[in-house]
Design a protein around this motif. Structure first.
Motif, PDB file in Angstrom:
ATOM      1  N   ASP A   1      -4.863   9.313   4.720  1.00 49.24           N
ATOM      2  CA  ASP A   1      -3.736   8.448   5.091  1.00 49.24           C
ATOM      3  C   ASP A   1      -4.008   7.754   6.429  1.00 49.24           C
ATOM      4  OD1 ASP A   1      -2.250   9.182   2.848  1.00 49.24           O
ATOM      5  OD2 ASP A   1      -1.199  10.806   3.881  1.00 49.24           O
TER       6      ASP A   1
ATOM      7  N   ALA B   1       5.767   6.912  -4.562  1.00 47.13           N
ATOM      8  CA  ALA B   1       5.606   5.590  -5.190  1.00 47.13           C
ATOM      9  C   ALA B   1       6.944   4.904  -5.462  1.00 47.13           C
ATOM     10  CB  ALA B   1       4.756   5.633  -6.459  1.00 47.13           C
TER      11      ALA B   1
ATOM     12  N   TYR C   1       0.831  -1.205   0.000  1.00 48.59           N
ATOM     13  CA  TYR C   1       0.000   0.000   0.000  1.00 48.59           C
ATOM     14  C   TYR C   1       0.867   1.258   0.000  1.00 48.59           C
ATOM     15  CZ  TYR C   1      -4.276  -2.578   0.799  1.00 48.59           C
ATOM     16  OH  TYR C   1      -5.349  -3.409   0.639  1.00 48.59           O
ATOM     17  N   GLY C   2       0.278   2.347  -0.458  1.00 52.81           N
ATOM     18  CA  GLY C   2       0.994   3.616  -0.436  1.00 52.81           C
ATOM     19  C   GLY C   2       0.154   4.698   0.208  1.00 52.81           C
ATOM     20  N   LEU C   3       0.753   5.442   1.125  1.00 48.71           N
ATOM     21  CA  LEU C   3       0.115   6.645   1.668  1.00 48.71           C
ATOM     22  C   LEU C   3       0.694   7.819   0.876  1.00 48.71           C
ATOM     23  CD1 LEU C   3       0.512   5.672   5.432  1.00 48.71           C
ATOM     24  CD2 LEU C   3      -1.478   5.275   3.964  1.00 48.71           C
ATOM     25  N   THR C   4       0.825   8.980   1.491  1.00 55.81           N
ATOM     26  CA  THR C   4       1.426  10.111   0.776  1.00 55.81           C
ATOM     27  C   THR C   4       2.908   9.830   0.538  1.00 55.81           C
ATOM     28  OG1 THR C   4      -0.153  11.700   1.619  1.00 55.81           O
ATOM     29  CG2 THR C   4       2.000  12.557   0.969  1.00 55.81           C
ATOM     30  N   GLY C   5       3.306   9.864  -0.716  1.00 58.14           N
ATOM     31  CA  GLY C   5       4.697   9.543  -1.037  1.00 58.14           C
ATOM     32  C   GLY C   5       4.943   9.699  -2.514  1.00 58.14           C
TER      33      GLY C   5
ATOM     34  N   GLN D   1       7.287   1.462  -3.698  1.00 59.77           N
ATOM     35  CA  GLN D   1       6.543   0.382  -4.352  1.00 59.77           C
ATOM     36  C   GLN D   1       7.231  -0.002  -5.659  1.00 59.77           C
ATOM     37  OE1 GLN D   1       2.054   0.654  -3.980  1.00 59.77           O
ATOM     38  NE2 GLN D   1       2.614   2.746  -3.490  1.00 59.77           N
TER      39      GLN D   1
ATOM     40  N   PRO E   1      -2.670  -1.939  -4.924  1.00 61.58           N
ATOM     41  CA  PRO E   1      -3.485  -1.021  -5.730  1.00 61.58           C
ATOM     42  C   PRO E   1      -2.709  -0.264  -6.805  1.00 61.58           C
ATOM     43  CG  PRO E   1      -3.974  -0.764  -3.409  1.00 61.58           C
ATOM     44  CD  PRO E   1      -2.801  -1.682  -3.489  1.00 61.58           C
ATOM     45  N   PHE E   2      -1.430  -0.099  -6.616  1.00 63.40           N
ATOM     46  CA  PHE E   2      -0.622   0.586  -7.609  1.00 63.40           C
ATOM     47  C   PHE E   2      -0.652  -0.140  -8.949  1.00 63.40           C
ATOM     48  CE2 PHE E   2       4.001   1.801  -8.760  1.00 63.40           C
ATOM     49  CZ  PHE E   2       3.561   2.804  -9.596  1.00 63.40           C
TER      50      PHE E   2
END
Lengths: 252, 426
Positions: A66, A15, A9-13, A18, A41-42
């Protein structure tokens, strides 16, 4: 034992963490065989959130969204890994907390409630984190090694030496001797000193080592002609919200 | 026609959302927005030294980190009147090309293609399309390796700085890259063939198409901006482009004369197809997709054509370089401003810095391609919906809208592959 159910998963960042998983081009197809990727999800449209054995969480907490994602996923996850510097320390985005508000005041504007700012924080500020894979970006082979250890039921071990140890093994010239503000001596290794090997001084992206002599390091940089404010900024840039007390005391 | 509210939901990784309201087949509201937390990079840059900007801004984006690196160093070099060597310029171009290859390959195969093949992901395509997925991985591996050889690391590069490179690649490394590029070019050509055959939704979008343009080569940096009706220097971008906020989005929007426009591979090919390599041009001409083109959905094919062109450019640059150690060009500090525009995978990227006489950044402005394209994406969705709703069910409508968004290859944080649309019938 069946395949472990894992999620990314990714929060604010950015990418990038990932991508550090996906960019294991030679091993990606093996990862898929060894693990049951329930959510990513990416790169996946269908994501099953029922429960996870292992979740890699990229990014820092910077919005209400987030916080919601992080707490929701944590509740369904056995082992939660902070993937990369943003999740680990808040990284560069968390530097906002240390700078003058007037620096970015011109960038502030009214936002709808669900996307309003929250204080930039590493994920450990909000939930329990079981492991940290540090770095900006994290070392992609270290991610693989970690996954392998978990799959084998082992407890992954981490490098606690400063960057200088690996830097020496690479046979690099010491950049401090050349007068560069290299943070190798006070930064956790495990990165194979990739920056110094590429010609650039370490900025400390894997976070401060626990037992560094910050006082001596600051004195050394001052002797090299660096001003206190510059040293402070560099040391806080990646250490973000995980500055050890000893380091904070030296930066007062 | 029943009234419908298309309402985006929480995303599993909610970096983008779409909110649409429709009544009597008229779109009343269409809001495409980033819900990514704000990171205030431009504010963080304030007070930092001119030689720190590229290291900080590379963290804006993982997949475009080279783009930010190149744009930041070039803007600072422009500000301080630094003329970099031919070798430095060639290395910057190589890094930009490496990034373009890995980014396009990732986007085309992992984010875009599954929609057209009827799969939820490239991973799910594996049993039937192993060859295609492996081709994607080969192209990504090559792009990443190129970036690593030149930049020292595949993400957030370390070797480039203001005035030159801290580490110069070896001739043997460049030779190996050229050899690999010759082999990988076949994969690039296959990719272009594959994407030329996909059935595309047709939109006739007569917006302006902006890109850098040069007479001599397929422009990447240090050149003026052109569209069907405009031509101006990168320093003048603020005269033409207006950046504004919408309170529903954490990403900015940009317009020109209050209208939306487009940047990216389609714009580049529309404006610069004469400058493509011979083989890239041949593929373009042999395809049934005609240029100049007004359908944003052809952006995927354009990216694939750029893969072929990039391979040719890599071969040419690697063969022509005889790398040698060089001293960094030292700047003379002064109060000044510098702007740079770079063609990064998703379109034109602007970095703009004002420095004081000590070389400290007093103002920074960065505009990313996704911000430039956001308004046009909204316009496209607004125009597509009434037609789509008449023809398809909810699932089909959602899929076409998602395909539209993905063909722009937006970088809210690099993708909207988690875009879901909630339907509410009122």
């Amino acid at each position: 034992m069946g395949r472990l159910r894992i999620g990314f998963y990714g929060l604010t960042g950015c990418a990038g963490c990932q991508l550090s998983v996906i960019f294991n081009e030679d091993e990606l197809l093996d990862i898929i065989k060894l693990f049951d990727i329930r959510a990513f999800p990416f790169i996946k449209a269908s994501n099953d959130e029922e429960r996870f054995d292992l979740v890699f969480m990229e990014g820092l907490v910077a919005s209400p969204h987030d916080i919601e994602t992080l707490t929701r996923i944590r509740a369904k996850t056995k082992t939660l890994v902070a993937l990369g510097a943003c999740a680990h320390s808040g990284c560069i985005p968390a530097y906002r907390s240390f700078t003058l508000k007037e620096n970015y005041e011109h960038l502030l504007y009214s936002k709808a409630k669900d996307i309003a700012d929250v204080e930039p924080e590493p994920i450990s500020k909000h939930v329990k984190v079981d492991y940290v894979l540090p770095g900006c970006p994290p070392d992609k082979k270290e991610i693989l090694h970690f996954m392998k250890e978990i799959a084998l039921g082992k407890t992954p071990k981490f490098n606690h030496n400063p960057v200088c140890v690996e830097c020496r093994l690479n046979g690099n010239d010491c950049l401090l001797i050349h007068g560069k503000p290299c943070m190798g001596p006070i930064t956790s290794g495990g990165c194979h000193a990739v920056c110094v090997t590429g010609g650039f001084e370490c900025w400390g992206c894997r976070g401060p080592t626990g037992d560094a002599n910050y006082k001596a390091y600051i004195a050394l940089l001052k002797k090299k002609g660096y001003k206190k404010e510059f040293i402070k900024t560099r040391m806080m840039m990646f250490a973000g919200k995980i500055q050890p007390e000893e380091m904070k005391a030296c930066l007062q | 026609m029943p009234s419908i509210t298309l309402n985006h939901i929480t995303k599993i990784e909610g970096h983008a959302k779409l909110y649409v309201e429709i009544k009597d087949n008229k779109v009343l509201k269409c809001e495409l927005s980033s819900v990514e937390g704000s990171r205030y990079f431009e504010g963080i840059l304030k007070g930092k030294h001119y030689y720190e900007a590229h290291e900080i801004t590379s963290r804006i984006c993982g997949i475009c980190s080279c783009g930010h690196n190149v744009a930041a160093t070039s803007a600072i070099e422009n500000a301080l009147g630094i003329e970099v060597s031919k070798q430095t310029l060639a290395l910057k171009k190589l890094m930009t090309l490496g990034e373009r290859i890995r980014s396009h390959a990732t986007h085309l195969y992992f984010l875009a293609l599954p929609d057209y093949m009827g799969y939820e992901s490239a991973l799910a395509m594996l049993p039937k399309y192993k060859k295609e997925v492996k081709r994607a991985l080969s192209l990504m591996r090559f792009g990443n390796n190129l970036v690593k050889v030149i930049g020292g690391r595949d993400l957030h590069q370390v070797s480039m700085t203001v005035g030159g490179f801290l580490k110069i690649p070896k001739k043997q490394e460049l030779d190996e890259l050229a050899e690999s590029a010759k082999i990988l070019k076949e994969d690039a050509i296959e990719t272009a063939k594959l994407f030329s055959k996909l059935t595309l939704y047709n939109i006739d979008d007569r917006c302006e198409h902006f890109s850098l343009h040069e007479k001599e080569e397929y422009a990447m940096l240090n050149s003026s901006l052109v569209s069907e009706k405009a031509r101006f220097s990168e320093y003048e971008y603020l005269k033409y482009f207006e950046e504004y906020h919408n309170n529903y989005s954490t990403a900015n929007f940009v317009s020109k004369d209050s209208k939306s426009f487009l940047v990216g591979s389609l714009s580049r090919i529309n404006n610069n197809r004469e400058q493509l390599s011979k083989d890239a041009k041949a593929i373009l001409l042999s395809s049934s997709i005609k240029f100049p083109n007004t359908n944003p959905f052809t952006n995927n094919f354009c990216q694939a054509v750029e893969l072929v062109h990039s391979m040719d450019q890599v071969i040419e640059l690697c063969n022509s370089l005889t790398p040698k150690e060089e001293r960094l060009v030292k700047p003379k500090l002064k109060k000044t401003r510098g702007v740079s525009a770079v063609e990064v995978p998703r379109g034109t990227l602007f970095h703009d810095y004002t420095l004081d006489k000590e070389g400290v950044i007093v103002h920074a402005n960065i505009i990313t391609p996704t911000a430039l394209n956001l308004k046009n994406m909204e316009e496209n969705i607004r125009n597509m919906l009434p037609v789509l709703i008449k023809k398809g069910n909810e699932e089909q409508v959602n899929l076409e809208i998602e395909k539209l968004i993905r063909c722009y290859d937006p970088c809210f944080s690099c993708s909207t592959h988690f875009l879901k649309v909630n339907w509410k019938r009122s």
